[in-house]
Each structure stands twice: as C-alpha cells, then as structure tokens.
Design an enzyme around this catalytic site. Sequence first.
Site, short mmCIF file in Angstrom:
data_model
loop_
_atom_site.label_atom_id
_atom_site.label_comp_id
_atom_site.label_asym_id
_atom_site.label_seq_id
_atom_site.Cartn_x
_atom_site.Cartn_y
_atom_site.Cartn_z
N SER A 1 33.53 37.12 50.46
CA SER A 1 33.39 35.87 49.74
C SER A 1 32.72 34.82 50.64
CB SER A 1 34.77 35.40 49.25
OG SER A 1 34.64 34.45 48.23
N ASP B 1 33.45 39.50 43.63
CA ASP B 1 34.06 39.04 44.87
C ASP B 1 34.94 40.13 45.51
OD1 ASP B 1 35.60 37.69 46.82
OD2 ASP B 1 35.34 35.80 45.76
#
Length: 551
Positions: free
Chosen positions: A71, A184
């Site tokens: 991320s 993600d």
Amino acid sequence: MNKQARARLCRMLAAVLLLAVIAASQAVLASERPTVALVLGGGSARGFSHVGLIQALEEHGIPVDMIVGTSMGSIVAGLYAGGYSVDNMTELITQLEFGSLVDISVPLSGGIVDTSGIEHYLDILLGSKTFAEMPIPFRAVVVNLGTGKELALAEGKVSKAIQASISIPGMFAPVQIGDQFYVDGGLKNQVPANVAADMGADVIIAVSLEKDYHDPDYRRITDNLRMSITAMIEGYTEINTAMADVLIVPDVGLDSSFDYQRGAYFIEQGYKAGLKYMDQIKAVILEKDPTFKFVPYKQPGYSSVQLQAIAKAAERSAANLPKKFTLKPEIRFDSDYSFPKIGAKFTHGPLNWFGIGYRYGFDPDNGGHEIFADWGREKFGSIEIYMRKSPNLDGPTFGGSIQGRLKELLLEATYVSQGPKAWQLSASNTSLLKTPHGVGGLSVRLTGLRPESEAVPIEDSLLLAAAPQLQIFPWGEKQFPVGISMNRPYLLTGLTVESPVTELDLRPSFRFGLGTEMNLFGLYPSDISLGVEVDSAATATWKFGIKGIRF
C-alpha cells in the site's frame, strides 16, 4: 630497459596488485556481511512516516539491500529503490497536491476514485523502470482479487505494481495486469516480512502502523467498517511480522489515515521511531556479523532543481491524461445573488475539459432551472455561460462568468441579463493574514446595477464594496476525521461595507456563523459555511457558502 626503469615498473605493478587485492578483499567482506531488508507496511497518510525512518537508518549506517512495501509503503519503498533520496521524498510529500492525481467519476467504475493519474505520475518519476532495472531490489505486495491470494510483484512496470498495491477495495478501482485484477496487498499482508525472507534477507527490519481509530462510535457505519477490516487483517499481520528481526511501530496509531496534509509531522514521527529502535537494529546486525562497521551514508537522489523539473513534468502529464466520459455532480454558489445551486454535468471523453449540464438554483427571484456549458482547468480558471428560468421572472435569463487565479488572488467577472444586478467584478484573497488559529481575508467588488431608465448616468449605477472577514480556528491546525473526510472547524465573522461610487453612503452589514475546511478522503479540499448576515436595517439573511468542492 635500464635498472631504474625496471625498478619503477616493478613498484607500479606491485602497487596495482596490492590495490586489486584490497578491492577483492573488500568485495569478499561486503558479500559476506548480512543482507538487510526493509519492509514498509500500509497505512495511507501515516505511511509517510517511512521516509523519516529511512533517514534514521542512513544516519546510523544501517544498509538497505532490498526493500518491500504494501500500500502506501510500496510508494515510499518504490521511490527509494528507484534512487530518490530522503530529501527528495520529503519535498514531494510536503508540496504535492495528491488530489490532483486522482479523479472521482460518475458513474463509478470499480471504485470511487480513479488512480490512473497516480500510476502515470509515478511512472514518469521512476523513468518507466521495470523491477529488473531498479537500483535496489524491490517488491510490491498485492492481492489477486479473483483468487484472494497475495502476491509479491517482481516483474513488469514498477508504477503499475504500486498502483495495484495501493488500490483499497471499494475506494479505488482494481488494477488490471495481464488478464488478472489486483487490489491493496494490505488485505492479506499488511507488513510483508515473509516476502523479505523469501528474497533471502539475513536481517529483516519491518514497520507496522497501528490502527487509526480511537473511542469508536459503534453506531457509525464507517467506524464499524474500518474496525472490521482491521480485525480481519491483524491475524495475517501477526503471522508475517513474526519473521521480522525488528518490528518498528511509529507513534502514529491514533492519527487518521486520511490526514495527507500532515506529511512533515508523520515523517518526523518515523524518524523518532527509527532512533528509538536503533540499538535493537544494530544489535541484530552485530549478532550476525560482530565486525560490521556502521558507516553513515546518504542516498544522493536528485538536486532540488532536477526534482522540481521531473515532478512538474509528471504533474502536467498526469493532468493531461484522457479522462472517461462521465456524469459529475455539481454543487455551486451563485456569486451575484448568493444562493446555492445543485445539479450535474456531462464532461470529459469527447467533451475533453468542456462540460454541459443542468442545475437548480434555490432562489425564487434569481434562481430556478438552469442549463449551462462550461470549460475549466484548475490552474488556469474557468468560463461558463447559462440560460435560466426563474419562477418570479417572465422570460429566460442569460448570463456568464469568467474566473482566473493569480497565486492566492481570485479574479471573477459575471454578467446576468435580468435582475437588479447587471454585472460584477471582484477580486478576493482569503488568506492575506494566516496563523495556526486564524485566517484573515479581503474581498473587493464593483457592481453595476441595471438602471431603471436610459437617462440614469452609468456612474450612478455603480456600487463599490469591501468585505474583510476572519476565520477563527479554535483547535488550531488540528483536523478531525468524520466518516471519509478530514475537517477543520472554524468560527466565521465578517463585515461588508458598500457604497455608491458617486457619493459616500456607507451601507454596512455584519456576518457571523460556523464553517469547516473539509478534505474528502483527505485529498479534495473544500470549504462549507453557514451563517447569518445582518444589514444596516437590521434585516437578517441566512448565508450559505461553498468553495472548492470538485469532482
């Protein structure tokens, strides 16, 4: 060759041989020292703290031989692996308007926010590098949305991999790489220390950013969703961080993930965390290699001039990316007669930066149904023309406006074909005086009234007004998370003094109310206020203000 020449040649050969032996021994020592991996976890805006941590590692001679990110951690890891220095990343974080790289389009397509601008921006910053071309070995962790399995991307474009690694499901659209879609990596691997172990690291330094809620309201959907997601990923985090030799937890656990405006603060917290854990890091390395020498260093990166040139080119290129044909909501405030308007417009696609749409203005005399066409670029300004049918007027009203900005100065010119006001010119600067607890601004406007007959001289129909105002922020620069936005509330007070140009006939009015600076997702700055304006005749009027809302 005489004896002296032979002697000099022998000495030279001996010196070269000695240097070769030293270089070879240094290479052997370098290859024998433990390889150090840095693992940077996710945390949205709190991930900026990774930059400060890297600064602490460099200052204390802790090498970074490979780097892994999830991320936001993948953005910092990718930039550092691509050659950017701590100073470079600090400059990018504290100066970049992140909202300019993302776009909210309606209808939604896979997510609320389109991140193609971020991918394009990063691709230019990294020179379109692939993983194989990175100066420091790098991995970006993602989750395959179709299979649910985590994957450490190690091939292809680095920028595309980072875009996938930051794509929070629901908020960002999934990213297609080949025939698969990825999101993600934090869903399954918030702190991917296991990836560093698979890469062969001898020492693994991992960074975990704690959950960012405090005293949650269980009646609030957003708090419940965030806590549920955290509960799901914490199990994976414990398993994967068990492989780390040192687990660093910066003191940012109760700060909001959306607080992108506090980059410098997060960087400082990361630096402090690095210093706090430094003895532990050195002890682990010395346990692997008692002869290790900690020599401070600094990744050179780019000069400030070079960085500015690269960053500006990347921003311009990202802003000029073709956008999908979309229907976008419209929330405006009429600057002539001070009433709100809501509607929607079609834009982008074949229209490019033009828009065509419909709005309704909430004012019986000067509002009503309105169709409009506009063109606008945030850095240059906007042009708009419209046709409106007001409930209390017989025929249609035509009008238009032009806006432009010179740094902090906003210039605007408007015209309307019906009503007491024919045209208006204004110049305003809302931040002439700026402190952490207050902002003072000033607006000056010249209004041309519509004369009742042609016999009225033009100078008798001109009104000049000055309007200073003050915003008082009781909590200073602190922002409060509310749902998916960051909010900085304020008290509003202002004075407007208007007079005809041809005579001094002051007509003061006072305004007071409440408002908030609001950042949707921490990326889209806007300002909303509600107050009461009292004129010289003691007549009170509600005033609703909207600035900066864009989609």
